[in-house]
Motif scaffolding. Structure first.
Motif, PDB file in Angstrom:
ATOM      1  N   PRO A  29       0.892  -1.110  -0.285  1.00  0.00           N
ATOM      2  CA  PRO A  29       0.046   0.082   0.005  1.00  0.00           C
ATOM      3  C   PRO A  29       1.024   1.275  -0.189  1.00  0.00           C
ATOM      4  O   PRO A  29       2.045   1.412   0.679  1.00  0.00           O
ATOM      5  N   GLY A  30       0.631   2.173  -0.785  1.00  0.00           N
ATOM      6  CA  GLY A  30       1.202   3.625  -0.752  1.00  0.00           C
ATOM      7  C   GLY A  30       2.651   3.220  -1.608  1.00  0.00           C
ATOM      8  O   GLY A  30       3.493   4.277  -1.324  1.00  0.00           O
ATOM      9  N   ALA A  31       2.928   2.153  -2.627  1.00  0.00           N
ATOM     10  CA  ALA A  31       4.366   2.256  -3.101  1.00  0.00           C
ATOM     11  C   ALA A  31       4.569   3.291  -3.846  1.00  0.00           C
ATOM     12  O   ALA A  31       3.537   3.881  -4.361  1.00  0.00           O
ATOM     13  N   THR A  32       5.825   3.523  -4.055  1.00  0.00           N
ATOM     14  CA  THR A  32       6.207   4.745  -4.838  1.00  0.00           C
ATOM     15  C   THR A  32       7.026   4.385  -6.039  1.00  0.00           C
ATOM     16  O   THR A  32       7.578   3.193  -5.919  1.00  0.00           O
ATOM     17  N   MET A  33       7.303   5.079  -7.056  1.00  0.00           N
ATOM     18  CA  MET A  33       8.182   4.851  -7.975  1.00  0.00           C
ATOM     19  C   MET A  33       9.028   6.086  -8.808  1.00  0.00           C
ATOM     20  O   MET A  33       8.406   7.262  -8.364  1.00  0.00           O
ATOM     21  N   SER A  34       9.891   5.851  -9.251  1.00  0.00           N
ATOM     22  CA  SER A  34      10.533   7.021 -10.131  1.00  0.00           C
ATOM     23  C   SER A  34      11.078   6.383 -11.345  1.00  0.00           C
ATOM     24  O   SER A  34      11.447   5.262 -11.563  1.00  0.00           O
ATOM     25  N   ASP A  35      11.213   7.429 -12.519  1.00  0.00           N
ATOM     26  CA  ASP A  35      11.674   6.997 -13.872  1.00  0.00           C
ATOM     27  C   ASP A  35      12.463   7.868 -14.017  1.00  0.00           C
ATOM     28  O   ASP A  35      12.302   9.095 -14.230  1.00  0.00           O
ATOM     29  N   ASP A  36      13.854   7.438 -14.725  1.00  0.00           N
ATOM     30  CA  ASP A  36      14.841   8.431 -14.832  1.00  0.00           C
ATOM     31  C   ASP A  36      15.020   9.485 -13.841  1.00  0.00           C
ATOM     32  O   ASP A  36      15.066  10.846 -14.085  1.00  0.00           O
ATOM     33  N   GLY A  37      14.718   9.097 -12.548  1.00  0.00           N
ATOM     34  CA  GLY A  37      15.041   9.972 -11.414  1.00  0.00           C
ATOM     35  C   GLY A  37      13.963  10.920 -11.119  1.00  0.00           C
ATOM     36  O   GLY A  37      14.079  11.644 -10.053  1.00  0.00           O
ATOM     37  N   SER A  38      12.695  10.791 -11.871  1.00  0.00           N
ATOM     38  CA  SER A  38      11.700  11.670 -11.434  1.00  0.00           C
ATOM     39  C   SER A  38      10.488  10.920 -10.576  1.00  0.00           C
ATOM     40  O   SER A  38      10.120   9.831 -11.385  1.00  0.00           O
ATOM     41  N   ASP A  39      10.158  11.277  -9.683  1.00  0.00           N
ATOM     42  CA  ASP A  39       9.087  10.541  -9.041  1.00  0.00           C
ATOM     43  C   ASP A  39       7.660  10.730  -9.982  1.00  0.00           C
ATOM     44  O   ASP A  39       7.488  11.621 -10.612  1.00  0.00           O
TER      45      ASP A  39
ATOM     46  N   ARG B 130       6.461  -7.242  -0.082  1.00  0.00           N
ATOM     47  CA  ARG B 130       5.731  -6.657  -1.304  1.00  0.00           C
ATOM     48  C   ARG B 130       6.822  -5.580  -1.664  1.00  0.00           C
ATOM     49  O   ARG B 130       7.661  -4.902  -0.810  1.00  0.00           O
ATOM     50  N   VAL B 131       6.666  -5.087  -2.853  1.00  0.00           N
ATOM     51  CA  VAL B 131       7.609  -3.937  -3.310  1.00  0.00           C
ATOM     52  C   VAL B 131       6.641  -2.523  -2.858  1.00  0.00           C
ATOM     53  O   VAL B 131       5.736  -2.473  -3.148  1.00  0.00           O
ATOM     54  N   GLY B 132       7.628  -1.709  -1.979  1.00  0.00           N
ATOM     55  CA  GLY B 132       7.377  -0.598  -1.564  1.00  0.00           C
ATOM     56  C   GLY B 132       7.597   0.731  -2.584  1.00  0.00           C
ATOM     57  O   GLY B 132       7.250   1.599  -2.330  1.00  0.00           O
ATOM     58  N   ARG B 133       9.030   0.285  -3.133  1.00  0.00           N
ATOM     59  CA  ARG B 133       9.131   1.439  -4.148  1.00  0.00           C
ATOM     60  C   ARG B 133      10.124   0.753  -5.186  1.00  0.00           C
ATOM     61  O   ARG B 133      10.730  -0.397  -5.054  1.00  0.00           O
ATOM     62  N   PHE B 134       9.782   1.157  -6.640  1.00  0.00           N
ATOM     63  CA  PHE B 134      10.821   0.693  -7.657  1.00  0.00           C
ATOM     64  C   PHE B 134      11.123   2.124  -8.332  1.00  0.00           C
ATOM     65  O   PHE B 134      10.327   2.998  -8.454  1.00  0.00           O
ATOM     66  N   GLU B 135      12.475   1.894  -8.792  1.00  0.00           N
ATOM     67  CA  GLU B 135      13.253   3.009  -9.671  1.00  0.00           C
ATOM     68  C   GLU B 135      13.609   2.345 -10.734  1.00  0.00           C
ATOM     69  O   GLU B 135      14.065   1.193 -10.720  1.00  0.00           O
ATOM     70  N   THR B 136      13.312   2.948 -11.974  1.00  0.00           N
ATOM     71  CA  THR B 136      13.573   2.578 -13.151  1.00  0.00           C
ATOM     72  C   THR B 136      14.467   3.615 -13.938  1.00  0.00           C
ATOM     73  O   THR B 136      14.242   4.850 -13.709  1.00  0.00           O
ATOM     74  N   GLY B 137      15.125   3.350 -15.138  1.00  0.00           N
ATOM     75  CA  GLY B 137      15.810   4.367 -15.832  1.00  0.00           C
ATOM     76  C   GLY B 137      16.815   3.513 -16.732  1.00  0.00           C
ATOM     77  O   GLY B 137      17.002   2.425 -16.574  1.00  0.00           O
ATOM     78  N   GLN B 138      17.367   4.263 -17.917  1.00  0.00           N
ATOM     79  CA  GLN B 138      18.073   3.762 -18.793  1.00  0.00           C
ATOM     80  C   GLN B 138      19.467   3.014 -18.115  1.00  0.00           C
ATOM     81  O   GLN B 138      19.928   3.872 -17.158  1.00  0.00           O
ATOM     82  N   ALA B 139      19.783   2.111 -18.718  1.00  0.00           N
ATOM     83  CA  ALA B 139      20.962   1.493 -17.927  1.00  0.00           C
ATOM     84  C   ALA B 139      22.237   2.037 -18.653  1.00  0.00           C
ATOM     85  O   ALA B 139      22.301   2.234 -19.962  1.00  0.00           O
TER      86      ALA B 139
END
Length: 107
Positions: free
Chosen positions: A33-43, A98-107
Motif C-alpha cells: 500500500p502506498g508504493a512509490t516509483m521513479s522513472d529516470d530520477g523523477s517520481d 511486497r514492493v514498496g518502491r521501484f526505480e527505473t531508468g536507462q542502463a
C-alpha cells in the motif's frame, strides 16, 4: 536471460511476472500500500505510469542480470510505444514481502 521464475527475490519475481503477463491485479498485489516509483530520477504516480508504460502498451521485462539479492535488475524492457531499451531497475521490499518502491531508468 534470467527467467522470471528464477529471480532470487520473491517480491521482485511477483512484480516481473505480473508485468510480463499484463496482469493488473497481480501487479497491484505485488505492491505494498502506498508504493512509490521513479522513472529516470523523477517520481511518478505508480498507477498512471504503469498504465501508460506497461499495461496499455504490452510492456515486457527480459531480465539480463540481477544483483543486490535480486533487488537490482538489468532488463531489456520493451513496449509498443517505445520499442526496446536497456533499463536498470531497483526495488525496495517491505517487511510484508511486497514492493514498496521501484526505480527505473536507462542502463
Amino acid at each position: 536471460m534470467i527467467e522470471p521464475s528464477q529471480l532470487s527475490d520473491p517480491a521482485v519475481r511477483a512484480f516481473v511476472t505480473a508485468v510480463n503477463a499484463g496482469d493488473r491485479e497481480a501487479f497491484r498485489s505485488a505492491l505494498a500500500p502506498g508504493a512509490t516509483m521513479s522513472d529516470d530520477g523523477s517520481d511518478r504516480d505508480v498507477t498512471q505510469w504503469t498504465e501508460k508504460e506497461v499495461f496499455s502498451c504490452r510492456g515486457h521485462m527480459s531480465v539480463d542480470a540481477e544483483s543486490d539479492g535480486g533487488r537490482a535488475l538489468i532488463v531489456d524492457y520493451r513496449n509498443d510505444t517505445w520499442g526496446e531499451m536497456r533499463t536498470a531497475w531497483r526495488f525496495t521490499v517491505t517487511d510484508d514481502g511486497r514492493v514498496g518502491r521501484f526505480e527505473t531508468g536507462q542502463a
